[in-house]
Design a protein around this motif. Structure first.
Motif, mmCIF file in Angstrom:
data_model
loop_
_atom_site.group_PDB
_atom_site.id
_atom_site.type_symbol
_atom_site.label_atom_id
_atom_site.label_comp_id
_atom_site.label_asym_id
_atom_site.label_seq_id
_atom_site.Cartn_x
_atom_site.Cartn_y
_atom_site.Cartn_z
ATOM 1 N N LEU A 111 0.862 -1.188 0.000
ATOM 2 C CA LEU A 111 0.000 0.000 0.000
ATOM 3 C C LEU A 111 0.897 1.237 0.000
ATOM 4 O O LEU A 111 1.497 1.582 1.018
ATOM 5 N N SER A 112 1.025 1.867 -1.152
ATOM 6 C CA SER A 112 1.938 3.007 -1.264
ATOM 7 C C SER A 112 1.721 3.744 -2.575
ATOM 8 O O SER A 112 1.090 3.233 -3.496
ATOM 9 N N ASP A 113 2.283 4.939 -2.642
ATOM 10 C CA ASP A 113 2.341 5.722 -3.868
ATOM 11 C C ASP A 113 3.595 5.266 -4.617
ATOM 12 O O ASP A 113 4.703 5.331 -4.076
ATOM 13 N N ALA A 114 3.425 4.828 -5.853
ATOM 14 C CA ALA A 114 4.565 4.306 -6.629
ATOM 15 C C ALA A 114 5.667 5.345 -6.807
ATOM 16 O O ALA A 114 6.836 4.997 -6.977
ATOM 17 N N MET A 115 5.317 6.623 -6.749
ATOM 18 C CA MET A 115 6.316 7.678 -6.900
ATOM 19 C C MET A 115 7.178 7.841 -5.655
ATOM 20 O O MET A 115 8.160 8.574 -5.668
ATOM 21 N N PRO A 138 6.670 9.902 -15.171
ATOM 22 C CA PRO A 138 7.417 10.011 -13.912
ATOM 23 C C PRO A 138 7.524 8.690 -13.154
ATOM 24 O O PRO A 138 8.565 8.388 -12.571
ATOM 25 N N VAL A 139 6.460 7.882 -13.173
ATOM 26 C CA VAL A 139 6.484 6.592 -12.462
ATOM 27 C C VAL A 139 7.523 5.658 -13.076
ATOM 28 O O VAL A 139 8.332 5.059 -12.367
ATOM 29 N N VAL A 140 7.517 5.537 -14.398
ATOM 30 C CA VAL A 140 8.472 4.635 -15.070
ATOM 31 C C VAL A 140 9.912 5.079 -14.797
ATOM 32 O O VAL A 140 10.778 4.266 -14.457
#
Length: 293
Positions: A111-115, A138-140
């Motif tokens: 459970l988290s923000d991928a960024m 930005p995520v990639v």
């Protein structure tokens, strides 16, 4: 004679997706860019195109209700799913237990923000995800920076974003995503996905982008220094590099000196250069500032 093994395991269809969404009182939001895949054949196509080895650990960002997760568990040894929505993250293990009871132990939900993630319980070797278009690039780039174990992957993004990520120098869609992606490896457009396989249906097609990691350019400049040149060049992409890099270098004359040192025409524009040229410019500035030749 038809064998039982030839029947592919069930994937989530439109009825399943709507049932799960209703149970959780989840309404897909534009803010999170949520569009759930409701077509099993599309999931199989994505998984097949990702070319996963059965021994791999796959990182999935934004698993949502689990459409793609089930397909990935069929193809890989383990799936680490990073989900920002607490309700969706809590429900995913239960969905996997219902549809793939023998694979339930192969799923880890974070459970988290991928960024914001910089470590995971299992080092991922592949990234396969249906990414919201507003954070896809930005995520990639963040994941490639922080997880060197990622060797390859396939992401589904808005079609025009896919074109930008995979574009080469001189292409009208070539820009910051293309060049920064090239620092980490090779990105390619791997297909187009229509609108009707999603709920809710988006207003534009989606594109698949595959990538293979390779070693970054050999250079004395840091990644941050090279990326600063790229950002400056494309912030004013219609200007010549001499003008566009003036702020970055300290003046138009210093920008020109760095470009000449790197063997690049100061009147050229950033859209014509590849990652090696941007690396050379960062290195040239470094040399000139240190007084070494």
């Amino acid at each position: 004679m038809t064998s039982v093994e030839s029947t592919p395991p069930p994937l989530l269809g439109a009825t399943d997706i709507r049932r799960l969404a209703g149970e959780l009182d989840v309404r897909p939001t534009k803010t999170l860019g949520q569009n759930f895949v409701i077509d099993g054949n599309t999931i199989r196509r994505i998984v097949s195109t990702a070319r996963l080895d059965p021994s791999e650990t796959v990182l999935e960002v934004g698993p949502g209700l689990g459409s793609l997760t089930l397909g990935l568990l069929d193809a890989a040894a383990r799936v680490v799913a990073v989900e920002i929505d607490p309700k969706l993250a809590a429900r995913l293990p239960q969905t996997v237990a219902e549809f793939r009871p023998d694979k339930a132990e192969n799923l880890t939900v974070v459970l988290s923000d991928a960024m914001k993630i910089t470590e995971l319980p299992h080092p991922p070797t592949a990234l396969v995800a249906n990414l919201p278009y507003n954070v896809a690039v930005p995520v990639v780039l963040h994941l490639l920076e922080h997880f060197p174990s990622l060797r390859h992957g396939l992401v589904m993004v808005q079609d025009e974003v896919a074109d930008r990520m995979a574009a080469g120098p001189g292409n009208k869609t070539y820009g910051v995503p293309s060049v920064k992606g090239a620092w980490y490896g090779t990105m390619r457009k791997a297909g187009v996905i229509g609108m009707n396989v999603f709920w809710p249906a988006p207003k534009i097609n989606s594109g698949l982008v595959g990538f293979e990691r390779s070693e970054p350019p050999v250079t004395t400049a840091s990644r941050q220094e090279v990326f600063a040149v790229i950002d400056a060049a494309f912030a004013q992409r219609r200007k010549t590099l001499r003008a566009a890099l003036a702020g970055w270098a300290g003046s138009p004359a210093k920008a020109e000196a760095a470009l000449v040192e790197a063997g690049i025409d100061p009147q050229a524009r950033g859209e014509k250069l590849g990652i090696l040229e941007f690396t050379a410019i960062a290195e040239a500035k470094q040399k000139l500032e240190s007084g070494t030749e």
